[in-house]
Design a protein around this motif. Structure first.
Motif, PDB file in Angstrom:
ATOM      1  N   UNK A   1      91.494  -2.969  75.979  1.00 29.38           N
ATOM      2  CA  UNK A   1      92.204  -1.770  75.507  1.00 29.38           C
ATOM      3  C   UNK A   1      91.215  -0.609  75.413  1.00 29.38           C
ATOM      4  N   UNK A   2      91.565   0.507  76.036  1.00 29.75           N
ATOM      5  CA  UNK A   2      90.732   1.700  75.969  1.00 29.75           C
ATOM      6  C   UNK A   2      91.101   2.516  74.743  1.00 29.75           C
ATOM      7  N   UNK A 117      83.523  20.277  81.571  1.00 27.13           N
ATOM      8  CA  UNK A 117      82.885  19.981  80.283  1.00 27.13           C
ATOM      9  C   UNK A 117      82.762  18.478  80.037  1.00 27.13           C
ATOM     10  N   UNK A 118      83.163  17.673  81.026  1.00 26.55           N
ATOM     11  CA  UNK A 118      83.070  16.224  80.879  1.00 26.55           C
ATOM     12  C   UNK A 118      84.319  15.588  80.313  1.00 26.55           C
ATOM     13  N   UNK A 119      85.416  16.320  80.284  1.00 29.46           N
ATOM     14  CA  UNK A 119      86.655  15.777  79.749  1.00 29.46           C
ATOM     15  C   UNK A 119      87.256  14.695  80.631  1.00 29.46           C
ATOM     16  N   UNK A 120      88.061  13.853  80.014  1.00 27.29           N
ATOM     17  CA  UNK A 120      88.685  12.729  80.721  1.00 27.29           C
ATOM     18  C   UNK A 120      90.170  13.002  80.954  1.00 27.29           C
ATOM     19  N   UNK A 121      90.607  12.860  82.216  1.00 32.56           N
ATOM     20  CA  UNK A 121      92.027  12.922  82.575  1.00 32.56           C
ATOM     21  C   UNK A 121      92.336  11.716  83.453  1.00 32.56           C
ATOM     22  N   UNK A 122      93.390  10.995  83.106  1.00 29.54           N
ATOM     23  CA  UNK A 122      93.853   9.876  83.924  1.00 29.54           C
ATOM     24  C   UNK A 122      95.174  10.295  84.568  1.00 29.54           C
ATOM     25  N   UNK A 123      95.100  10.633  85.864  1.00 29.74           N
ATOM     26  CA  UNK A 123      96.295  11.002  86.600  1.00 29.74           C
ATOM     27  C   UNK A 123      97.059   9.753  87.027  1.00 29.74           C
ATOM     28  N   UNK A 124      98.326   9.975  87.380  1.00 35.17           N
ATOM     29  CA  UNK A 124      99.201   8.878  87.815  1.00 35.17           C
ATOM     30  C   UNK A 124      99.197   7.733  86.801  1.00 35.17           C
ATOM     31  N   UNK A 125      99.137   8.122  85.533  1.00 41.43           N
ATOM     32  CA  UNK A 125      99.182   7.169  84.426  1.00 41.43           C
ATOM     33  C   UNK A 125     100.372   7.531  83.554  1.00 41.43           C
ATOM     34  N   UNK A 126     101.407   6.750  83.650  1.00 43.62           N
ATOM     35  CA  UNK A 126     102.659   7.066  82.971  1.00 43.62           C
ATOM     36  C   UNK A 126     102.710   6.442  81.575  1.00 43.62           C
ATOM     37  N   UNK A 127     102.826   7.280  80.568  1.00 43.00           N
ATOM     38  CA  UNK A 127     103.010   6.768  79.204  1.00 43.00           C
ATOM     39  C   UNK A 127     104.429   6.239  79.070  1.00 43.00           C
ATOM     40  N   UNK A 128     104.543   5.011  78.610  1.00 43.68           N
ATOM     41  CA  UNK A 128     105.848   4.371  78.474  1.00 43.68           C
ATOM     42  C   UNK A 128     106.382   4.455  77.049  1.00 43.68           C
ATOM     43  N   UNK A 141     101.428   2.558  75.279  1.00 43.67           N
ATOM     44  CA  UNK A 141     101.618   1.665  76.417  1.00 43.67           C
ATOM     45  C   UNK A 141     101.771   2.509  77.671  1.00 43.67           C
ATOM     46  N   UNK A 142     101.020   2.167  78.730  1.00 39.54           N
ATOM     47  CA  UNK A 142     101.039   2.972  79.947  1.00 39.54           C
ATOM     48  C   UNK A 142     101.172   2.074  81.173  1.00 39.54           C
ATOM     49  N   UNK A 143     101.641   2.710  82.258  1.00 39.26           N
ATOM     50  CA  UNK A 143     101.602   2.085  83.576  1.00 39.26           C
ATOM     51  C   UNK A 143     100.595   2.871  84.398  1.00 39.26           C
ATOM     52  N   UNK A 144      99.537   2.199  84.852  1.00 37.76           N
ATOM     53  CA  UNK A 144      98.469   2.883  85.573  1.00 37.76           C
ATOM     54  C   UNK A 144      98.839   3.093  87.041  1.00 37.76           C
ATOM     55  N   UNK A 145      97.969   3.825  87.752  1.00 34.87           N
ATOM     56  CA  UNK A 145      98.259   4.214  89.132  1.00 34.87           C
ATOM     57  C   UNK A 145      98.513   3.003  90.033  1.00 34.87           C
ATOM     58  N   UNK A 146      97.863   1.888  89.757  1.00 33.85           N
ATOM     59  CA  UNK A 146      98.039   0.689  90.588  1.00 33.85           C
ATOM     60  C   UNK A 146      99.207  -0.177  90.129  1.00 33.85           C
ATOM     61  N   UNK A 147      99.956   0.309  89.136  1.00 34.68           N
ATOM     62  CA  UNK A 147     101.123  -0.425  88.662  1.00 34.68           C
ATOM     63  C   UNK A 147     100.857  -1.349  87.499  1.00 34.68           C
ATOM     64  N   UNK A 148      99.606  -1.536  87.134  1.00 40.05           N
ATOM     65  CA  UNK A 148      99.278  -2.450  86.030  1.00 40.05           C
ATOM     66  C   UNK A 148      99.640  -1.812  84.686  1.00 40.05           C
ATOM     67  N   UNK A 149     100.028  -2.648  83.739  1.00 38.72           N
ATOM     68  CA  UNK A 149     100.319  -2.193  82.385  1.00 38.72           C
ATOM     69  C   UNK A 149      99.054  -2.253  81.547  1.00 38.72           C
ATOM     70  N   UNK A 150      98.876  -1.263  80.694  1.00 38.91           N
ATOM     71  CA  UNK A 150      97.677  -1.214  79.856  1.00 38.91           C
ATOM     72  C   UNK A 150      98.027  -0.516  78.550  1.00 38.91           C
ATOM     73  N   UNK A 151      97.056  -0.477  77.642  1.00 36.98           N
ATOM     74  CA  UNK A 151      97.253   0.188  76.355  1.00 36.98           C
ATOM     75  C   UNK A 151      96.056   1.066  76.021  1.00 36.98           C
ATOM     76  N   UNK A 152      96.345   2.163  75.344  1.00 33.88           N
ATOM     77  CA  UNK A 152      95.318   3.028  74.769  1.00 33.88           C
ATOM     78  C   UNK A 152      95.499   3.033  73.261  1.00 33.88           C
ATOM     79  N   UNK A 153      94.394   2.962  72.536  1.00 29.32           N
ATOM     80  CA  UNK A 153      94.443   3.058  71.084  1.00 29.32           C
ATOM     81  C   UNK A 153      93.829   4.381  70.658  1.00 29.32           C
TER      82      UNK A 153
END
Length: 393
Positions: A1-2, A117-128, A141-153
């Motif tokens: 989990x990121x 400035x070093x900021x982080x952006x995750x494109x093609x990452x759909x928040x579910x 809960x997100x679906x990442x660009x490759x279709x995998x499910x993941x979580x951010x805390x």
């Protein structure tokens, strides 16, 4: 989990300005965006930036592109069957013009600044969905660009992902949503054609409203009021231009510059407001916080204002332990939202017939509308009020 201290959903004006300000304030944040970078930087949206929006961007050193390529605009023209009149609103009220700067340019500026400035952006990452908003460690809960499910805390989640995004879908039961369907629809058009007048054009016609808004020397945005349920492909290009000529009284005031229709879309006029804007660890800004009609060019300007207010509150909470800052954000932002909603409704009633009104009531509303227009044409105090409301948030 990121993880990140603040997870921001959506890379529009609200999300990217918030990300820039949090990054500068030393707050660890990340932006999750469901589309790709090209789409983010080319989405054609609003282009009239209010004076306060310019001040906010200036305050944070984010207005370089705007100053370089934006154009000041301070006039609008009303056209009716009785004739036309012009308001140089930039010299009325507080004497503040708009700046014409297409939203995709502003978004590109904000994105570039944040990434440099070093900021982080995750494109093609759909928040579910956003989970555990009542706790101090919510997850997304997100679906990442490759279709995998993941979580951010996170410590906080900032919902800047619009009316249909995961933030709104994750609001707890019992959330208050004030909603109004105005019964009016616009066919919005982006045309590869130079502006046909040097002002914003508002045409009030028996066949429905028509609007003209310059974007660049080569591109103009037009609006045509249409029947609810109209599909984007229902009108041919020829019909669109003929109808614009008719409703904008081209026979009396000169023909419009025609060109290729680059983009079209139907907008159903609805307004809604979520109260409050804080739900535990989930906070709302931009269209996720409130939806406003395009009749008064308030949406992007409210988003920028709310992003600055939210950034201050999050920094106060996370960096300085001010536990009440986020509740203050909600109250302050809602004051601005309701003022913008009030003026937007006034503009809707000024420019459109009352939908589906009985014959007697229709005559009553039409008479009121003519009276409003005449007062706006002749009363300096009314013109000053209009100018202040039109450019303010």
């Amino acid at each position: 989990m990121q993880s990140a201290d603040v997870v921001i959903l959506g890379a529009g004006p609200a999300g990217l300005l918030l990300a820039n300000l949090l990054k500068r304030g030393g707050i660890d944040c990340v932006v999750l965006e469901r589309t790709d970078r090209t789409r983010v930087q080319t989405r054609a949206r609003a282009g009239f930036l209010a004076p306060n929006t310019l001040r906010i961007l200036d305050r944070h050193g984010l207005a370089e592109g705007l100053h370089r390529n934006g154009k000041q605009h301070g006039a609008c023209e009303f056209r009716t069957a009785e004739g036309r009149f012009r308001l140089d609103y930039g010299n009325l009220g507080r004497r503040e013009p708009h700046t014409v700067y297409p939203q995709q340019y502003l978004v590109s500026d904000l994105l570039t600044s944040y990434l440099e400035a070093g900021g982080r952006v995750h494109f093609e990452t759909e928040a579910l969905a956003v989970h555990d908003t009542g706790t101090t460690r919510p997850t997304v809960a997100v679906r990442e660009a490759d279709g995998r499910l993941a979580r951010w805390q996170a410590r906080y989640v900032a919902g800047c992902d619009g009316r249909h995004g995961a933030a709104r879908r994750s609001l707890p039961p019992g959330t208050v949503r004030h909603h109004r369907d105005h019964g009016i629809s616009w066919l919005g058009l982006l045309a590869e054609a130079p502006p046909s007048l040097d002002a914003v054009g508002y045409a009030v016609h028996d066949r429905g409203f028509a609007g003209h808004m310059a974007r660049t020397p080569e591109v103009t945005r037009y609006y045509l009021q249409c029947e609810r349920g109209t599909a984007t492909g229902d009108w041919s290009d020829g019909r669109i231009w003929d109808e614009l000529d008719t409703r904008m009284y081209a026979a009396e005031h000169g023909p419009l510059h025609r060109g290729r229709i680059l983009e079209r879309g139907v907008v159903d006029f609805e307004s809604d407001v979520i109260e409050p804007l804080r739900h535990g660890s989930l906070l709302l800004a931009g269209d996720a916080a409130s939806l406003i009609s395009p009749s008064a060019a308030k949406g992007a300007n409210l988003a920028v204002l709310e992003a600055e207010l939210l950034a201050r509150a999050l920094i106060a909470d996370l960096a300085h332990g001010d536990s009440e800052a986020l509740d203050r954000y909600s109250r302050q932002a809602l004051e601005h939202i309701w003022r913008a909603q009030e003026f937007s409704l006034w503009m809707i009633r000024l420019l459109h017939r009352e939908p589906a009104a009985p014959i007697g009531e229709s005559f009553f509303h039409e008479s009121l509308r003519r009276s409003r227009l005449e007062s706006l044409r002749t009363s300096r105090s009314h013109q000053d009020w209009f100018a202040e409301s039109y450019t303010g948030v």
